[in-house]
Design a protein around this motif. Structure first.
Motif, short mmCIF file in Angstrom:
data_model
loop_
_atom_site.label_atom_id
_atom_site.label_comp_id
_atom_site.label_asym_id
_atom_site.label_seq_id
_atom_site.Cartn_x
_atom_site.Cartn_y
_atom_site.Cartn_z
N ARG A 501 0.81 -1.22 0.00
CA ARG A 501 0.00 0.00 0.00
C ARG A 501 0.84 1.26 0.00
N ALA A 502 2.14 1.12 0.31
CA ALA A 502 3.01 2.30 0.32
C ALA A 502 3.57 2.60 -1.07
N MET A 503 3.27 1.75 -2.04
CA MET A 503 3.77 2.00 -3.40
C MET A 503 3.17 3.27 -3.99
N TRP A 504 3.86 3.81 -5.01
CA TRP A 504 3.39 5.02 -5.67
C TRP A 504 2.15 4.71 -6.52
N GLY A 505 1.16 5.62 -6.46
CA GLY A 505 -0.03 5.46 -7.28
C GLY A 505 -1.28 5.83 -6.52
N SER A 506 -2.28 6.39 -7.22
CA SER A 506 -3.48 6.93 -6.58
C SER A 506 -4.39 5.85 -5.99
N ASP A 507 -4.31 4.61 -6.48
CA ASP A 507 -5.21 3.55 -6.01
C ASP A 507 -4.60 2.68 -4.91
#
Length: 559
Positions: A501-507
């Motif tokens: 969930r810490a990855m880059w991206g709006s979703d």
């Protein structure tokens, strides 16, 4: 008593606009064979004949399953009417067989995307006595003009008044595809329209008459979207597979009108079926959480397969179509450096090579995949693969062009209803048709707040659309509310998934990590087992405690 319903397909050998038109192939099938097959698949039609003066046409018609009526030269010229051909065929069919035809149909070869349901709709209307004659029409909203004395004049409107579409009376466009007539009345009138004429609405997206080479070229380009091979052994829409009857892909469905009856709430997803009484169909929504990296996508597929999901889902866009032009050149920071928004959209979009790898990997892991196409070009792209369904993102619910393209594929369509009013949902269902869709309740906030999930809408949708299965597409954090949706009867569940969930991206923040996904699927299966069948009974496991704890037995208590 059953009525004799004869479909007559006029197909003369001479054609000026498109030489050899009736034998021209669309998706590998001669036009005359497409018409024959549509008629053969209509349940009300009892007999199909082709009226022709051409040997090659006669051979193709026979191969497709029709009876051939040889048309005399006197009614085979350029000026011969279709009515003359039908009247001749009617006599030529009845006399040697000593039968009486009750309803006669005129079906044109020049409508390549005619379906068996179109033929059935006009045939059944006349056979049931609802009309003396019937024809296929399509809703039409255009303003017609005609030139007179060098100036333009409105035909179906006052050129000085420009009302809104919804304020105008509904015009209907004659498609030229199929007509049905009471046979006795037709013989008397000698014209296809007489008595009470009933217009029967068809899908306007499929309306195309081949009058010149450009029309034929358009038909050949559209065929991959409109042609839906029937399941093996299915008679329902034989216009759609080549004459050799090549095996149909397992995920394809027949024409929606012919596959779901009014009481059916089951939908096909490849080898699985979703709906009441069936296991919840669980989808891990990858979307663009792969960040344009195939390795991430394959890892997410593995996580979904190991968790027990039925499918994973992606999003497919044509960046130049889906990105507003004024945003193309706006720069933004990304994990790959600063780039324009249009370059970013291309960076996270997979092409055919990546999707081939995804398709192969999903097959290896035994899990389905499909996607939400955001434009019609994306639909055509996804149709290269044997996906079990297509999904309409909530943002696309008002895109009628996209909805019509999706309906034309014949596949199950999942319609997400976030950010949409009841009126907009009703309109989308009208465009898609209700027989082949699954509705998903959703709240389009990322992540969505619990107080805005409004899960009771699942019940509201079930009441308003009693023949449509209802699912849930969740964008919340946590798992409890998704499980509550299952308890409320959701037949389909979709949650965004991520590796981290810490990855880059709006979703990513509204997504479920692999461990959570495993728990979600496990608990869904527990809940659907616990819900049972609703029939109150005494289980064998209760007999021991009953004997030990019940002081007064039931039969004694009733005395």
């Amino acid at each position: 008593m059953s009525r004799r319903v004869l479909a007559v397909i006029p197909a003369r050998g001479g054609s000026k606009g498109v030489p050899g038109k009736n034998l021209a192939e669309v998706a590998g099938i001669p036009l005359v064979a497409r018409a024959v097959r549509a008629c053969l698949a209509a349940p009300t039609v009892t007999d199909v004949v082709v009226s022709t003066d051409g040997e090659d046409i006669a051979a193709a018609a026979t191969a497709a399953g029709a009876t051939v009526i040889r048309r005399p030269s006197a009614i085979s010229g350029d000026t011969a009417s279709s009515e003359a051909a039908v009247l001749h065929a009617l006599d030529a069919f009845e006399e040697p067989r000593s039968v009486t035809v009750d309803v006669v149909l005129l079906v044109q070869c020049t409508s390549p995307f005619l379906t068996s349901s179109d033929v059935e709709s006009v045939a059944a209307a006349v056979a049931a006595g609802e009309a003396d004659s019937a024809l296929t029409v399509a809703p039409f909203h255009g303003f017609l003009w005609r030139t007179r004395d060098g100036a333009g004049h409105g035909v179906n409107h006052d050129e000085a008044v420009r009302p809104r579409r919804q304020d105008r009376p509904q015009d209907l466009l004659e498609t030229g595809a199929a007509y049905a007539m009471d046979a006795a009345g037709f013989r008397t009138a000698r014209h296809r329209f007489f008595g009470r004429t009933l217009p029967v609405a068809t899908d306007p997206a499929r309306v195309l008459e081949i009058d010149d080479p450009h029309d034929l070229a358009r038909a050949r380009l559209l065929a991959p979207l409109f042609d839906v091979p029937p399941a093996r052994g299915d008679r329902s829409d034989p216009t759609l597979t080549p004459l050799e009857h090549t095996p149909a892909p397992s995920h394809r469905r027949t024409s929606p009108v012919m596959t779901a009856n009014a009481n059916s709430r089951l939908r096909t997803f490849g080898r699985r079926t979703a709906g009441p009484g069936r296991p919840v169909y669980v989808v891990g929504e990858i979307g663009i959480n792969h960040n344009g990296e195939l390795e991430n996508a394959l890892a997410l597929i593995d996580a979904a397969a190991e968790a027990g999901c039925d499918a994973v889902k992606f999003q497919k866009r044509t960046p130049e179509i889906c990105t507003p032009r004024d945003q193309w050149d706006i720069e933004r920071d990304t994990p790959w450096g600063r780039m324009t928004y249009i370059d970013y959209r291309h960076r996270v979009e997979f092409g055919e090579e990546q999707y081939r790898a995804i398709d192969e990997h999903c097959a290896k892991r035994g899990i389905d995949w499909f996607a939400s196409p955001w434009d019609t070009e994306a639909v055509a792209f996804l149709e290269k693969f044997d996906v079990p369904a297509h999904k309409v993102a909530s943002a696309s619910l008002t895109d009628d062009e996209l909805l019509r393209a999706l309906r034309a594929t014949g596949r199950t369509v999942i319609l997400s209803t976030g950010m949409s009013t009841p009126k907009q949902i009703r309109h989308a269902v009208e465009v898609l048709g209700s027989d082949n869709i699954l509705l998903c309740h959703a709240t389009s906030t990322y992540p969505a707040k619990a107080e805005e999930l409004n899960l009771r809408v699942i019940n509201t949708l079930r009441e308003e659309y009693p023949n449509v299965p209802i699912g849930y597409s969740g964008h919340e954090t946590g798992l409890q509310t998704t499980l509550a949706a299952v308890a409320l009867g959701a037949a389909f569940v979709e949650r965004h998934i991520t590796l981290d969930r810490a990855m880059w991206g709006s979703d990513q923040a509204a997504s479920v990590e692999p461990g959570g996904l495993t728990r979600l699927v496990r608990d869904i299966r527990t809940i659907e087992t616990a819900l049972g069948d609703g029939v109150k009974k005494v289980y064998e496991s209760e007999l021991g405690p009953m004997k030990k704890l019940r002081r007064v037995q039931g039969d004694l208590a009733g005395v």
